[in-house]
Design an enzyme around this catalytic site. Structure first.
Site: not given
Lengths: 588, 97
Positions: B21-24, B27
């Site tokens: 997913g949209l992790h660090a 992002a």
């Protein structure tokens, strides 16, 4: 509040009586809220802004230095950079300063806790855990905030400094003249904090719990002899410690008066007693305490607490100035011993499973030859202007030593072809601090002009204990038969090859260990300047005969406790007046 | 200008197909790239809308693997912005350190 006593490990003698200040570095629990005046809002916002900016600059520098193959590291640092750049982070903090009229630290804390709240609602565990990165970034900003002068406001008077930990870099930033003593939660007998404290001649305790609970400004007694902090002391304690403090200062001045006399036993055996230093400023203490030159100059400090590397010119000037002050006495310059606990941030965050067994000291230097060569050039250039010797740390094998020597001679060749002056006869030596180096010291002795036994690391590596880990520091036994045999083996191997053997660990400043080292006929010892007068005094009152006798008995003993008892007995009967004010590495 | 009006209020839907997913890291990449455009750019997911230029916002949006999100942009370079971010997401944020 009733009198309360906290206990830890004493690492530097003396008594301090005064108010405390807890230095908090990135610890969320004890940030102090301070109300500010409306007219200070702009200044406080500025302070926060420049902390964000400095933290960003720092991170960007780190990011540039990360080697290409460490993609994961780079990605993490990049995300931290983006967090720092996130306008909402900073503006939320600034808004708190404005709205609540609070200091930048507290405002940042409030903003972080808001973010934490938002994150705690995230279902995806992996993303929720990213709050950890937010905290790390906030810690960086906080560190910058604390580095700024505003914190000094609370340092108007001299303080007893409390901290969870003090790194070498921390101690550079501190205003040392405002600190009368310190205590840290982490650390063991020989941790860096103790070395610093002794060199500053202030009492210190490490491995002490409950410091964070002491309120800032609390009146305490810090007993550096017994490792005690007495919170809110009663009349009786106060009277006792005021007297003790007076006696100690008296004793010190007495000992210091005779510090220029040579360290020569009654029966005429002379030992050279020189100093270990790491700050340029300490050079005065070497001379004041009767040190015969510098037996170990730790060169790391010029590399710490800055974003770039020192230039050859800077280093040259440093070594030149130091050696000319010490002249005609000798200064032994140890090449960079960075790595592990002192790793340079310039080379990015090196995460090693076993830093003590990793890329440090001479290994680090060989990995970064340009950095190493810069230092070698600086030392060589200074060599014609003083009495300088060069020493390489952490040598583990003959081949490694030969490689280092090859590089060293290559640098000499370059200087020569450039017409730069250096002393071709500058003595070159190595630290013996790894068990492997001990066992092949006869081979190594043929390649160098002198040995210096670094007992702190040698004990750590031989006994397999982390000296700063308070759970195992009880195993740090200088009189362990393995350690004594090692030291003796090196001294004998050195003498066999006709080279000088020196010893520069904490052991050299421990009155209990001195007769043992004397018995081995060590040529010189190097210790923290402040311990020199007392140690010289003990040597002057001893005879070589009794030292050899004691050594013989201790070497025959297979029981460390028994050895400890033997040396203590000797010191107790022969030098009772010396003991009152000493802390020893030897267990009771 | 007509052009600007033309470009404003663009919205596209897209499927997030990377591992976590949209992790660090994504992002960070997304925010960094979004900041290169003058347009306002929003990410919408699960009925919430956040600033695509803020890594904190993106993280708290917490788009999981396989989540479908919309990119909305308004401003002079809205079209390029949406196109660029779509490319980023489809390319799983690769090739942009």
């Amino acid at each position: 509040m009733a009198e309360q006593i906290l206990r830890g490990i004493p690492v530097s003698s003396g008594v301090a009586i005064g108010k405390t200040y807890f230095l908090n570095r990135g610890s969320n629990t004890s940030i102090v809220r301070m109300d500010i005046d409306p007219q200070d809002v702009a200044e406080e916002k500025n302070r926060l802004h420049s902390a964000f900016t400095s933290a960003l600059v720092e991170l960007e520098k780190i990011s540039e230095k990360i080697p290409g193959e460490l993609k994961e590291q780079a990605a993490i640092i990049d995300s931290h950079i983006m967090l720092l750049k996130d306008k909402k982070f900073q503006s939320a903090s600034k808004k708190y300063i404005q709205d609540k009229l609070i200091n930048a630290e507290w405002a940042l804390e409030k903003a972080v806790s808001d973010i934490e709240k938002a994150f705690s609602k995230i279902e995806d565990e992996y993303i929720r855990e990213r709050i950890h990165d937010v905290r790390l970034v906030a810690d960086r900003v906080k560190k910058q905030l604390y580095g700024k002068p505003s914190d000094i406001k609370s340092f108007k008077q001299r303080m007893i400094l409390l901290a969870s930990d003090l790194s070498p870099a921390d101690t550079i930033e501190l205003q040392l003249d405002k600190i009368m003593a310190f205590a840290t939660t982490s650390g063991g007998k020989t941790s860096h904090a103790g070395i610093i404290a002794r060199s500053l001649q202030i009492p210190a305790i490490v491995g002490i719990e409950g410091l964070a609970e002491i309120q800032d400004g609390q009146f305490v007694i810090l007993d550096g002899f017994n490792g005690k902090i007495i919170v809110d002391p009663g009349e009786e304690q106060l009277a006792h410690y005021t007297e003790l403090k007076y006696q100690f200062e008296n004793y010190q001045s007495q000992v210091n008066r005779n510090c220029y006399l040579p360290a020569e036993t009654i029966d005429g055996y002379k030992v050279k007693v020189s100093a270990n230093i790491e700050l340029f400023e300490e050079v005065a203490a070497v001379i004041d305490n009767g040190g015969e030159g510098v037996g170990l100059y730790r060169t790391e400090y010029s590399y710490l607490n800055r974003d770039d590397l020192p230039t050859e010119e800077e280093l040259f000037e440093e070594y030149r100035d130091l050696s000319s002050i010490i002249y005609p006495e000798k200064i032994i310059i140890r090449t960079l011993d960075l790595g592990a606990d002192k790793i340079a941030t310039q080379f990015g965050p090196t995460r090693e499973a076993n830093p003590a067994l990793g890329l440090r000291a001479i290994r680090f230097c060989r990995k970064h030859p340009e950095l190493f060569k810069t230092q070698l050039r600086a030392i060589l250039r200074a060599s014609v202007l003083g009495n300088i010797s060069i020493m390489f740390p952490m040598i583990s094998g003959l081949q490694e030593l030969l490689e280092v020597k090859k590089l060293y001679y290559q640098v000499r060749g370059e200087l020569k072809s450039q017409g730069v002056n250096f002393d071709p006869f500058m003595p070159m030596g190595i630290m013996i601090e790894l068990p492997s180096a001990v066992l092949i010291s006869d081979m190594l002795a043929r390649e160098v002009d002198f040995f210096s036994i670094g007992t702190n690391d040698l004990i750590q590596y031989s006994l397999g204990i982390d000296r700063t880990n308070k759970h195992v520091s009880y195993l740090y036994q200088p009189l362990h038969p393995a350690i004594l045999r090692s030291i003796k083996y090196v001294v004998d191997a050195g003498h066999e090859a006709g080279i000088e053997v020196s010893l520069c660990g904490e052991v050299a400043s421990d009155p209990y260990c001195i007769p043992i080292l004397m018995g081995m006929q060590i040529d010189s010892i190097s210790l923290n300047p402040q311990a020199i007068p007392g140690i010289k005094r003990i040597i002057r009152q001893a005879t070589m005969d009794e030292c050899k006798n004691l050594l013989k008995r201790v070497l025959e003993s297979d029981d460390v406790q028994e050895s400890n008892r033997l040396v203590k007995e000797m010191i107790f009967t022969r030098f009772p007046e010396e003991l009152m004010f000493y802390t020893s590495l030897i267990e009771d | 200008m007509v052009n600007t009006v033309d470009q404003s209020n663009l919205e596209i839907k897209i499927h997030l197909d990377n591992e976590y997913g949209l992790h660090a890291r994504p992002a960070a990449v997304l925010a960094k790239e979004a900041q290169k455009f003058s347009s306002e750019i929003q990410l919408c997911f699960d009925g919430r809308e956040v600033d695509a230029k803020s890594i904190l916002d993106i993280l708290t949006l917490a788009v999981p693997h396989g989540g479908s999100l919309s990119i909305r942009a308004s401003g002079a370079d809205a079209r390029e912005a949406v196109k660029h971010i779509k490319k980023l997401i489809n390319g799983r944020f690769e090739g942009n350190k």
